[in-house]
Design an enzyme around this catalytic site. Structure first.
Site, mmCIF file in Angstrom:
data_model
loop_
_atom_site.group_PDB
_atom_site.id
_atom_site.type_symbol
_atom_site.label_atom_id
_atom_site.label_comp_id
_atom_site.label_asym_id
_atom_site.label_seq_id
_atom_site.Cartn_x
_atom_site.Cartn_y
_atom_site.Cartn_z
ATOM 1 N N LYS A 45 -5.929 37.630 -29.271
ATOM 2 C CA LYS A 45 -6.529 37.664 -30.604
ATOM 3 C C LYS A 45 -7.060 39.041 -30.968
ATOM 4 O O LYS A 45 -7.259 39.913 -30.130
ATOM 5 C CB LYS A 45 -7.601 36.587 -30.726
ATOM 6 C CG LYS A 45 -6.972 35.202 -30.837
ATOM 7 C CD LYS A 45 -7.953 34.106 -31.172
ATOM 8 C CE LYS A 45 -7.205 32.798 -31.428
ATOM 9 N NZ LYS A 45 -8.134 31.659 -31.640
ATOM 10 N N ARG A 54 -6.367 27.791 -24.133
ATOM 11 C CA ARG A 54 -5.096 27.763 -24.876
ATOM 12 C C ARG A 54 -4.540 29.186 -24.908
ATOM 13 O O ARG A 54 -5.179 30.098 -25.426
ATOM 14 C CB ARG A 54 -5.357 27.253 -26.297
ATOM 15 C CG ARG A 54 -4.127 27.149 -27.183
ATOM 16 C CD ARG A 54 -4.522 26.615 -28.560
ATOM 17 N NE ARG A 54 -3.389 26.444 -29.451
ATOM 18 C CZ ARG A 54 -2.862 27.409 -30.205
ATOM 19 N NH1 ARG A 54 -3.405 28.637 -30.195
ATOM 20 N NH2 ARG A 54 -1.829 27.169 -30.985
#
Length: 287
Positions: A221, A256
C-alpha cells in the site's frame, strides 16, 4: 480466538483490469486458476477474489459485471478443490460490497464475504450474510473510492476507528448477523493518511481488545511506499513484511497479501518470536 492461534494468510486475486498493483494479471479463468494454485502451494489459507477495484478513484462496475467476472473463476476453483487440484481446506472469500454479488457467489460455494464498505455500500449485505451464516469481514472506511481521501480527518484515529467499527458491528447484529460471523478490518489505506495508517498499526492491540478476530491488509500500500520512498507497488515487499510482523505480534487473525510465499514465511517466523505457543492450525474463525 486467542493470541496463540496461528495467523492465517489470505492471498489476493484481483480479476480486474485496474487494481492498483496487479490489475490485468488474471483476466482469464485459467490465469486465475494458475494464480490460485501457486498461492495455495505457497501456503495460503484463503484466497480473496475481487472483481471491482477499490483503489482511490476507482469507478464502480456494478453487480452484473462483478458476477460475470467472478462466477466462472469461482466455479473453476470449486471444481479444482473437489478434484484435489487445490487443497480441500483452502477457502474462497469474495471481495465485494454489493449484496447481489455476495448472494450469487455464496450460492455458488464461496466461503467468506470481505466487504470494504462495512455494510454501508449496500444495506442488503447484512441480510445476505445473515442468511448464509458465513464469515463476514467488516472493514472500516469513510465514503467510497471517489470520496474517501477527502474524509481522512481524525482527532484520534485509533479511538475513532474503534468506535465506528463497534457501531457497524451493532448494526450488523441488529440486522441478523451473528457475532461469531464477524471479522473486523481497520481499513488500512482507506480514508487514512500515512500517519493515520502508522498509528492504526501501532494501535492494533487496542482493536484486538474488542474481542473480534482482526484482518489486516497492508500489502504494497501507498503508506509503505511513502515511508520507504518507493513508488513501485511491487517493490514494497519488505515494508509489507515489517507491517505483517506488527500484525502477528498484535494477535491479528488474518493478513491479506499479494506475495503469499514470503509472507507465509514472515508470519511463521514472527510467530516463533512473538507467539511461541501458536497452534499449527489456522485460527478457529476459518472453520
Amino acid at each position: 480466538m486467542t493470541p496463540d492461534h496461528r495467523t492465517a494468510v489470505m492471498g489476493i486475486l484481483n480479476i480486474t483490469p485496474d487494481s492498483f498493483s496487479d490489475g490485468g494479471r488474471f483476466q482469464s479463468t485459467e490465469q486465475a486458476f494458475r494464480g490460485v494454485k501457486r498461492m495455495a502451494a505457497q501456503g495460503a489459507d484463503l484466497i480473496d477474489l475481487g472483481a471491482q477495484s477499490t483503489r482511490p478513484g476507482a469507478t464502480d462496475v456494478g453487480a452484473e459485471v462483478e458476477i460475470e467476472r467472478l462466477l466462472p473463476v469461482l466455479k473453476r476453483l470449486q471444481q479444482a478443490r473437489r478434484d484435489g487440484d487445490l487443497p480441500a481446506e483452502l477457502l474462497f472469500s469474495i471481495d465485494t460490497f454489493l449484496a447481489p454479488v455476495a448472494d450469487a457467489c455464496l450460492d455458488a460455494g464461496a466461503d467468506w464475504i470481505n466487504d470494504v464498505s462495512g455494510g454501508l455500500g449496500d444495506r442488503q449485505m447484512w441480510q445476505v450474510v445473515a442468511e448464509h451464516r458465513c464469515p463476514y469481514v467488516l472493514m472500516h472506511r469513510r465514503g467510497d473510492a471517489r470520496t474517501m481521501n477527502s474524509l481522512a480527518h481524525y482527532s484520534d484515529v485509533v479511538a475513532e476507528v474503534k468506535a465506528e467499527l463497534l457501531q457497524l458491528c451493532e448494526q450488523a447484529q441488529q440486522a441478523g448477523v451473528q457475532r461469531q460471523q464477524l471479522v473486523l478490518d481497520p481499513g488500512i489505506g482507506f480514508a487514512k493518511t500515512t500517519q493515520h495508517n502508522l498509528e492504526l498499526m501501532q494501535g492494533l492491540p487496542q482493536l484486538q481488545a474488542l474481542g473480534y478476530p482482526l484482518l489486516v491488509g497492508t500489502s504494497r500500500k501507498r503508506f509503505i511506499g511513502e515511508v520507504l520512498n518507493e513508488p513501485r507497488p511491487h517493490a514494497r515487499l519488505w515494508g509489507t513484511a515489517a507491517s505483517v510482523c506488527q500484525a502477528v505480534a498484535a494477535g491479528v487473525a488474518v493478513v491479506r497479501v499479494h506475495d503469499v510465499g514470503p509472507i507465509v514465511q514472515t508470519c511463521r517466523m514472527a510467530e516463533a518470536l512473538f507467539k511461541p505457543n501458536a497452534a499449527s492450525r489456522a485460527p478457529q474463525t476459518l472453520a
